[in-house]
Design a protein around this motif. Sequence first.
Motif, mmCIF file in Angstrom:
data_model
loop_
_atom_site.group_PDB
_atom_site.id
_atom_site.type_symbol
_atom_site.label_atom_id
_atom_site.label_comp_id
_atom_site.label_asym_id
_atom_site.label_seq_id
_atom_site.Cartn_x
_atom_site.Cartn_y
_atom_site.Cartn_z
ATOM 1 N N MET A 1 35.549 40.867 95.955
ATOM 2 C CA MET A 1 36.150 41.956 96.675
ATOM 3 C C MET A 1 37.512 41.515 97.203
ATOM 4 S SD MET A 1 34.624 43.916 99.972
ATOM 5 C CE MET A 1 34.616 45.662 99.817
ATOM 6 N N ALA A 2 38.523 42.361 97.020
ATOM 7 C CA ALA A 2 39.877 42.042 97.456
ATOM 8 C C ALA A 2 40.013 42.244 98.960
ATOM 9 C CB ALA A 2 40.881 42.929 96.727
ATOM 10 N N VAL A 3 40.798 41.386 99.575
ATOM 11 C CA VAL A 3 41.057 41.488 101.010
ATOM 12 C C VAL A 3 42.133 42.542 101.235
ATOM 13 C CG1 VAL A 3 41.901 40.268 103.038
ATOM 14 C CG2 VAL A 3 40.421 39.092 101.410
ATOM 15 N N ARG A 4 41.849 43.478 102.112
ATOM 16 C CA ARG A 4 42.805 44.533 102.419
ATOM 17 C C ARG A 4 43.887 43.968 103.335
ATOM 18 N NH1 ARG A 4 41.567 50.054 105.750
ATOM 19 N NH2 ARG A 4 43.669 50.881 105.595
ATOM 20 N N THR A 5 45.138 44.253 103.008
ATOM 21 C CA THR A 5 46.270 43.810 103.804
ATOM 22 C C THR A 5 46.913 45.026 104.449
ATOM 23 O OG1 THR A 5 46.657 41.948 102.320
ATOM 24 C CG2 THR A 5 48.464 42.575 103.764
ATOM 25 N N VAL A 6 47.178 44.935 105.760
ATOM 26 C CA VAL A 6 47.831 46.019 106.486
ATOM 27 C C VAL A 6 49.120 45.488 107.107
ATOM 28 C CG1 VAL A 6 45.676 47.228 106.996
ATOM 29 C CG2 VAL A 6 46.526 45.531 108.600
ATOM 30 N N ARG A 7 50.002 46.393 107.472
ATOM 31 C CA ARG A 7 51.245 45.997 108.127
ATOM 32 C C ARG A 7 51.020 45.861 109.629
ATOM 33 N NH1 ARG A 7 56.045 49.757 106.702
ATOM 34 N NH2 ARG A 7 56.829 48.444 108.370
ATOM 35 N N CYS A 8 51.542 44.820 110.203
ATOM 36 C CA CYS A 8 51.496 44.617 111.647
ATOM 37 C C CYS A 8 52.310 45.732 112.307
ATOM 38 C CB CYS A 8 52.081 43.250 112.001
ATOM 39 S SG CYS A 8 52.240 42.952 113.778
ATOM 40 N N PRO A 9 51.721 46.458 113.272
ATOM 41 C CA PRO A 9 52.457 47.555 113.901
ATOM 42 C C PRO A 9 53.675 47.100 114.700
ATOM 43 C CG PRO A 9 50.207 47.416 114.771
ATOM 44 C CD PRO A 9 50.365 46.342 113.759
ATOM 45 N N GLN A 10 53.744 45.839 115.056
ATOM 46 C CA GLN A 10 54.863 45.353 115.862
ATOM 47 C C GLN A 10 56.011 44.837 115.003
ATOM 48 O OE1 GLN A 10 54.954 45.786 119.186
ATOM 49 N NE2 GLN A 10 57.057 45.155 119.014
ATOM 50 N N CYS A 11 55.720 43.946 114.057
ATOM 51 C CA CYS A 11 56.799 43.311 113.286
ATOM 52 C C CYS A 11 56.859 43.763 111.827
ATOM 53 C CB CYS A 11 56.666 41.796 113.345
ATOM 54 S SG CYS A 11 55.250 41.148 112.431
ATOM 55 N N GLY A 12 55.786 44.364 111.331
ATOM 56 C CA GLY A 12 55.793 44.860 109.961
ATOM 57 C C GLY A 12 55.341 43.863 108.916
ATOM 58 N N GLY B 1 52.794 41.633 106.652
ATOM 59 C CA GLY B 1 51.458 41.873 106.135
ATOM 60 C C GLY B 1 50.443 40.963 106.806
ATOM 61 N N THR B 2 49.275 41.505 107.114
ATOM 62 C CA THR B 2 48.221 40.728 107.747
ATOM 63 C C THR B 2 46.870 41.154 107.168
ATOM 64 O OG1 THR B 2 47.297 40.046 109.872
ATOM 65 C CG2 THR B 2 48.023 42.306 109.712
ATOM 66 N N PRO B 3 45.970 40.215 106.949
ATOM 67 C CA PRO B 3 44.678 40.583 106.358
ATOM 68 C C PRO B 3 43.793 41.344 107.349
ATOM 69 C CG PRO B 3 44.707 38.246 106.903
ATOM 70 C CD PRO B 3 46.072 38.774 107.172
ATOM 71 N N TRP B 4 43.118 42.372 106.856
ATOM 72 C CA TRP B 4 42.194 43.165 107.676
ATOM 73 C C TRP B 4 40.795 42.613 107.452
ATOM 74 C CZ3 TRP B 4 43.168 46.675 111.372
ATOM 75 C CH2 TRP B 4 42.095 47.398 111.862
ATOM 76 N N ASN C 1 40.389 37.705 111.484
ATOM 77 C CA ASN C 1 41.701 37.905 112.087
ATOM 78 C C ASN C 1 41.489 38.406 113.515
ATOM 79 O OD1 ASN C 1 44.244 38.606 112.920
ATOM 80 N ND2 ASN C 1 44.695 39.945 111.192
ATOM 81 N N LEU C 2 41.623 37.511 114.477
ATOM 82 C CA LEU C 2 41.340 37.828 115.878
ATOM 83 C C LEU C 2 42.306 38.832 116.488
ATOM 84 C CD1 LEU C 2 40.585 34.206 117.126
ATOM 85 C CD2 LEU C 2 38.957 35.963 116.407
ATOM 86 N N TRP C 3 43.477 39.020 115.875
ATOM 87 C CA TRP C 3 44.497 39.876 116.472
ATOM 88 C C TRP C 3 44.665 41.203 115.742
ATOM 89 C CZ3 TRP C 3 45.910 34.843 114.771
ATOM 90 C CH2 TRP C 3 45.729 33.874 115.754
ATOM 91 N N ARG C 4 43.808 41.503 114.799
ATOM 92 C CA ARG C 4 44.036 42.708 113.999
ATOM 93 C C ARG C 4 44.104 43.945 114.866
ATOM 94 N NH1 ARG C 4 38.290 43.916 110.885
ATOM 95 N NH2 ARG C 4 37.160 43.694 112.790
ATOM 96 N N PRO C 5 44.955 44.854 114.597
ATOM 97 C CA PRO C 5 45.780 44.992 113.404
ATOM 98 C C PRO C 5 47.083 44.197 113.454
ATOM 99 C CG PRO C 5 46.202 46.851 114.817
ATOM 100 C CD PRO C 5 45.140 46.011 115.494
ATOM 101 N N PHE C 6 47.266 43.377 114.485
ATOM 102 C CA PHE C 6 48.484 42.583 114.605
ATOM 103 C C PHE C 6 48.363 41.303 113.789
ATOM 104 C CE2 PHE C 6 47.864 45.070 118.436
ATOM 105 C CZ PHE C 6 49.036 45.793 118.465
ATOM 106 N N CYS C 7 49.519 40.677 113.511
ATOM 107 C CA CYS C 7 49.507 39.455 112.707
ATOM 108 C C CYS C 7 49.338 38.202 113.560
ATOM 109 C CB CYS C 7 50.776 39.368 111.868
ATOM 110 S SG CYS C 7 52.287 39.181 112.840
ATOM 111 N N SER C 8 49.608 38.320 114.869
ATOM 112 C CA SER C 8 49.538 37.139 115.735
ATOM 113 C C SER C 8 49.297 37.555 117.181
ATOM 114 C CB SER C 8 50.850 36.358 115.656
ATOM 115 O OG SER C 8 51.914 37.135 116.194
#
Length: 66
Positions: free
Chosen positions: A1-12, A14-17, A21-28
């Motif tokens: 199964m492929a990992v879904r990647t979303v855009r970080c709402p703050q910086c844009g 890509g970050t894995p969903w 990922n402790l900060w999702r939907p953020f990258c950090s």
Amino acid sequence: MAVRTVRCPQCGNGTPWVPENLWRPFCSARCKQIDLGCWASDSYRIPVQDEKNEPGSGATGAGSRA
């Protein structure tokens, strides 16, 4: 199964969903804190309409007093 990647709402970036990922939907943690700071400082606002211009609001105008 492929990992879904979303855009970080703050910086844009890509970050894995994924649960790891402790900060999702953020990258950090940094982007998460920046976003929280924007909410706390009222940088994000929901626009509202002035109630005195809406029919049936009970407002009669700026000069009248009840």
